[in-house]
Scaffold this motif. Structure first.
Motif, mmCIF file in Angstrom:
data_model
loop_
_atom_site.group_PDB
_atom_site.id
_atom_site.type_symbol
_atom_site.label_atom_id
_atom_site.label_comp_id
_atom_site.label_asym_id
_atom_site.label_seq_id
_atom_site.Cartn_x
_atom_site.Cartn_y
_atom_site.Cartn_z
ATOM 1 N N SER A 41 5.645 5.162 -24.570
ATOM 2 C CA SER A 41 6.376 6.420 -24.519
ATOM 3 C C SER A 41 7.126 6.455 -23.193
ATOM 4 C CB SER A 41 5.404 7.599 -24.662
ATOM 5 O OG SER A 41 4.429 7.592 -23.627
ATOM 6 N N THR A 42 7.397 7.635 -22.681
ATOM 7 C CA THR A 42 8.024 7.716 -21.374
ATOM 8 C C THR A 42 6.996 7.404 -20.287
ATOM 9 O OG1 THR A 42 7.578 10.092 -21.308
ATOM 10 C CG2 THR A 42 9.727 9.396 -22.146
ATOM 11 N N GLY A 43 7.491 7.030 -19.123
ATOM 12 C CA GLY A 43 6.598 6.702 -18.019
ATOM 13 C C GLY A 43 6.648 5.224 -17.690
ATOM 14 N N LEU A 44 5.801 4.825 -16.763
ATOM 15 C CA LEU A 44 5.788 3.465 -16.236
ATOM 16 C C LEU A 44 4.609 2.699 -16.810
ATOM 17 C CD1 LEU A 44 7.446 1.838 -14.163
ATOM 18 C CD2 LEU A 44 5.761 2.499 -12.437
ATOM 19 N N TYR A 45 4.842 1.468 -17.261
ATOM 20 C CA TYR A 45 3.812 0.653 -17.903
ATOM 21 C C TYR A 45 3.681 -0.694 -17.200
ATOM 22 C CZ TYR A 45 3.648 3.922 -21.789
ATOM 23 O OH TYR A 45 3.482 5.046 -22.548
ATOM 24 N N GLY A 46 2.433 -1.152 -17.083
ATOM 25 C CA GLY A 46 2.147 -2.497 -16.619
ATOM 26 C C GLY A 46 1.844 -3.378 -17.813
ATOM 27 N N ILE A 47 2.597 -4.464 -17.970
ATOM 28 C CA ILE A 47 2.456 -5.359 -19.126
ATOM 29 C C ILE A 47 2.104 -6.748 -18.602
ATOM 30 C CG2 ILE A 47 3.587 -6.294 -21.171
ATOM 31 C CD1 ILE A 47 5.466 -3.853 -21.071
ATOM 32 N N THR A 83 0.833 -1.202 0.000
ATOM 33 C CA THR A 83 0.000 0.000 0.000
ATOM 34 C C THR A 83 0.870 1.255 0.000
ATOM 35 O OG1 THR A 83 -1.707 -1.172 1.232
ATOM 36 C CG2 THR A 83 -1.820 1.245 1.210
ATOM 37 N N GLY A 84 0.644 2.121 -0.992
ATOM 38 C CA GLY A 84 1.378 3.378 -1.081
ATOM 39 C C GLY A 84 2.786 3.254 -1.625
ATOM 40 N N ILE A 85 3.238 2.056 -1.953
ATOM 41 C CA ILE A 85 4.599 1.846 -2.457
ATOM 42 C C ILE A 85 4.606 2.051 -3.968
ATOM 43 C CG2 ILE A 85 6.502 0.223 -2.647
ATOM 44 C CD1 ILE A 85 5.862 1.207 0.198
ATOM 45 N N ARG A 86 5.679 2.704 -4.453
ATOM 46 C CA ARG A 86 5.714 3.064 -5.861
ATOM 47 C C ARG A 86 7.077 2.762 -6.473
ATOM 48 N NH1 ARG A 86 1.566 5.536 -7.407
ATOM 49 N NH2 ARG A 86 2.547 6.148 -9.361
ATOM 50 N N VAL A 87 7.085 2.712 -7.797
ATOM 51 C CA VAL A 87 8.321 2.817 -8.571
ATOM 52 C C VAL A 87 8.378 4.238 -9.091
ATOM 53 C CG1 VAL A 87 9.572 2.072 -10.623
ATOM 54 C CG2 VAL A 87 8.374 0.388 -9.226
ATOM 55 N N VAL A 88 9.428 4.960 -8.727
ATOM 56 C CA VAL A 88 9.565 6.370 -9.100
ATOM 57 C C VAL A 88 10.600 6.467 -10.219
ATOM 58 C CG1 VAL A 88 10.146 8.684 -8.318
ATOM 59 C CG2 VAL A 88 8.943 7.112 -6.782
ATOM 60 N N LEU A 89 10.179 7.049 -11.357
ATOM 61 C CA LEU A 89 11.042 7.176 -12.531
ATOM 62 C C LEU A 89 11.391 8.627 -12.807
ATOM 63 C CD1 LEU A 89 9.437 4.903 -15.290
ATOM 64 C CD2 LEU A 89 11.422 4.391 -13.886
ATOM 65 N N ASP A 90 12.490 8.832 -13.507
ATOM 66 C CA ASP A 90 12.774 10.130 -14.101
ATOM 67 C C ASP A 90 11.742 10.407 -15.198
ATOM 68 O OD1 ASP A 90 15.243 12.240 -14.447
ATOM 69 O OD2 ASP A 90 14.272 11.829 -16.372
ATOM 70 N N ALA A 91 11.404 11.681 -15.401
ATOM 71 C CA ALA A 91 10.370 12.034 -16.381
ATOM 72 C C ALA A 91 10.742 11.637 -17.801
ATOM 73 C CB ALA A 91 10.098 13.540 -16.323
ATOM 74 N N ALA A 92 12.032 11.472 -18.081
ATOM 75 C CA ALA A 92 12.470 11.126 -19.440
ATOM 76 C C ALA A 92 12.577 9.627 -19.654
ATOM 77 C CB ALA A 92 13.816 11.782 -19.732
ATOM 78 N N ALA A 93 12.335 8.837 -18.618
ATOM 79 C CA ALA A 93 12.604 7.397 -18.678
ATOM 80 C C ALA A 93 11.344 6.602 -18.991
ATOM 81 C CB ALA A 93 13.196 6.932 -17.349
#
Length: 459
Positions: free
Chosen positions: A230-236, A179-189
């Protein structure tokens, strides 16, 4: 010590710490019920197994820790700033909890079973500005503490639970977030999280329902989606969800092009807040000509990886309204209102049509500029004619000029006079007849009255 160290065949129940320049764990496994810590100044090669309660690996920045030896540990700590960890080739790694703080280092690690990204000592989760690649052969990857990546590449973060499973096999491996845990990425990644089942919802919650950042029916080898990331985090997901579709009948105007697909389709069965399956060319086929067609849909491919249940529909291609235009030529007055015109149309450039008309006339026969020309009896024929209609229009208009005709007049004579102090002359036009006027260019049938004025050269 600054020397290289080879660890070979040590089996002990006590805690072990190896500090040296380059360190090689050689052919025999190292096992302890306590902790193993390896601190190096150079590269570390792990060519045999290490078994410990807590296993800590570190070296100097820019160095590599790698090898095929199986790592078995309740806790696995990687804390070498700038160290590159290549630990994804062993076949039987069995780590319970992984934590890493490695600065600019890259981390590639594959566990044979489920494991957790958690806290070990002062290190919580994973922090790196290098690339991160985590995998489990089978079993879940539980993210209990935050993963922070400042890497800016398209492969900044890859997490893959159940890597041994193919697409459409959603068993034995999900990525599960606390709960509340994230993967934090750079905006360009760009980050990719491969998971198995849609029934596990914490990944969708973390990425955000309705963001459109989900793909399906895919794994690290098979990519069934066509909508690019594109950039950002994706669930596959390996799972392939099914969408039902309902297609409306389509009417299009003939345009010389094959039918590109039905865009009047509704879908049901979305997951993760998706609102469009990104289906391109639904029912597309080679139909071109005007007519009515029953379209049987097959191969409706979702750009996101959905399985789409097709719906058949009727396609009507209506004839294109043909607009015929005319351009008239300027003519010299000839006593008639007949015009000469060229016809053009809005037909498809590659189509074969012959344009025709039955009459083209000026508003009258007289000379003038911008005179209206009416073209009547429009028609067309040719191999492509059945794809067109005039829609009831049979005439068009344009403008053109009628220029005055040059007239050469003969038969005018000057009358003799007695000196009267001026140069005024009088003329006799009796010699001008219709015959002389016609020979001089007058249109036969016209009537002209000729008069003349002039003067002597002197008085």
């Amino acid at each position: 010590t600054a020397s290289d160290i080879t660890v070979n065949g040590v089996i002990t129940t006590g805690a072990q710490s190896y500090t040296g320049n380059g360190i090689t764990v050689a052919a025999a496994s190292q096992s302890t019920t306590n902790n193993i810590q390896i601190n190096a100044l150079n590269n570390v090669s792990i060519n045999a197994g290490l078994n410990a309660q807590t296993l800590t690996l570190t070296s100097a920045s820019g160095k590599t820790i790698s090898g095929n030896g199986d790592l078995v540990a309740s806790n696995f700590l990687l804390n070498g700033a700038g160290v590159n960890y290549t630990l994804n080739t062993a076949t039987a790694n069995q780590v319970g909890t992984l934590a890493a703080s490695i600065g600019v280092g890259n981390l590639a690690f594959q566990n044979s079973t489920a494991f957790t990204v958690g806290t070990i000592g002062a290190v919580s989760g994973i922090t790196t500005s290098g690339t991160l690649n985590l995998a489990s052969t089978t079993g879940d990857i539980s993210i209990s503490n935050q993963i922070t990546s400042t890497n800016t590449t398209a492969s900044a973060v890859v997490i893959n639970a159940g890597k041994s499973k193919n697409s459409r096999d959603n068993t034995d491996g999900n990525v599960v977030f606390g709960t509340g845990i994230r993967v934090v990425l750079d905006a360009a990644a760009t980050g990719k999280i491969y998971s198995g089942s849609l029934a596990e919802t914490t990944l969708a919650t973390m990425i955000g329902s309705g963001t459109g950042r989900f793909r399906y029916d895919s794994d690290e080898v098979t990519t069934s989606y066509t909508t690019a990331l594109s950039t950002g985090l994706y669930g596959i997901y390996r799972q392939r969800p099914t969408l039902s579709s309902a297609a409306s009948d389509v009417t299009k105007t003939y345009d010389g092009l094959a039918f590109a697909g039905n865009t009047s389709v509704t879908y049901s069965g979305y997951v993760n807040g998706d609102v469009s399956p990104n289906v391109a060319g639904y029912g597309a086929n080679n139909t071109i000509n005007a007519g009515s067609y029953d379209i049987t849909v097959s191969g409706a491919i979702s750009g996101l990886g959905y399985d789409v249940t097709p719906s058949n529909f009727k396609l009507t291609v209506t004839p294109r309204i043909l607009t015929i235009t005319a351009s008239a030529s300027t003519k010299v007055y000839d006593g008639t209102n007949i015009a000469s015109v060229l016809l053009a149309s809005n037909k498809i450039a590659t189509d074969s049509l012959t344009l025709a008309q039955t009459g083209a006339t000026f508003s009258d026969q007289n000379a003038g500029t911008n005179k209206t020309v009416t073209v009547s009896g429009l028609s067309f024929s040719g191999a492509s004619a059945f794809n067109y209609t005039l829609n009831g229009v049979s005439s068009t208009s344009t403008t053109a000029n009628i220029t005055a005709k040059t007239l050469n007049v003969s038969g005018i004579t000057a009358t003799n006079k007695v000196y009267d102090g001026n140069t005024t002359a009088t003329f006799n036009t009796s010699g001008v007849t219709n015959a002389t006027l016609v020979s001089g260019g007058m249109v036969a049938g016209d009537n002209l009255v000729v008069s003349a004025t002039g003067s002597f050269a002197d008085k």
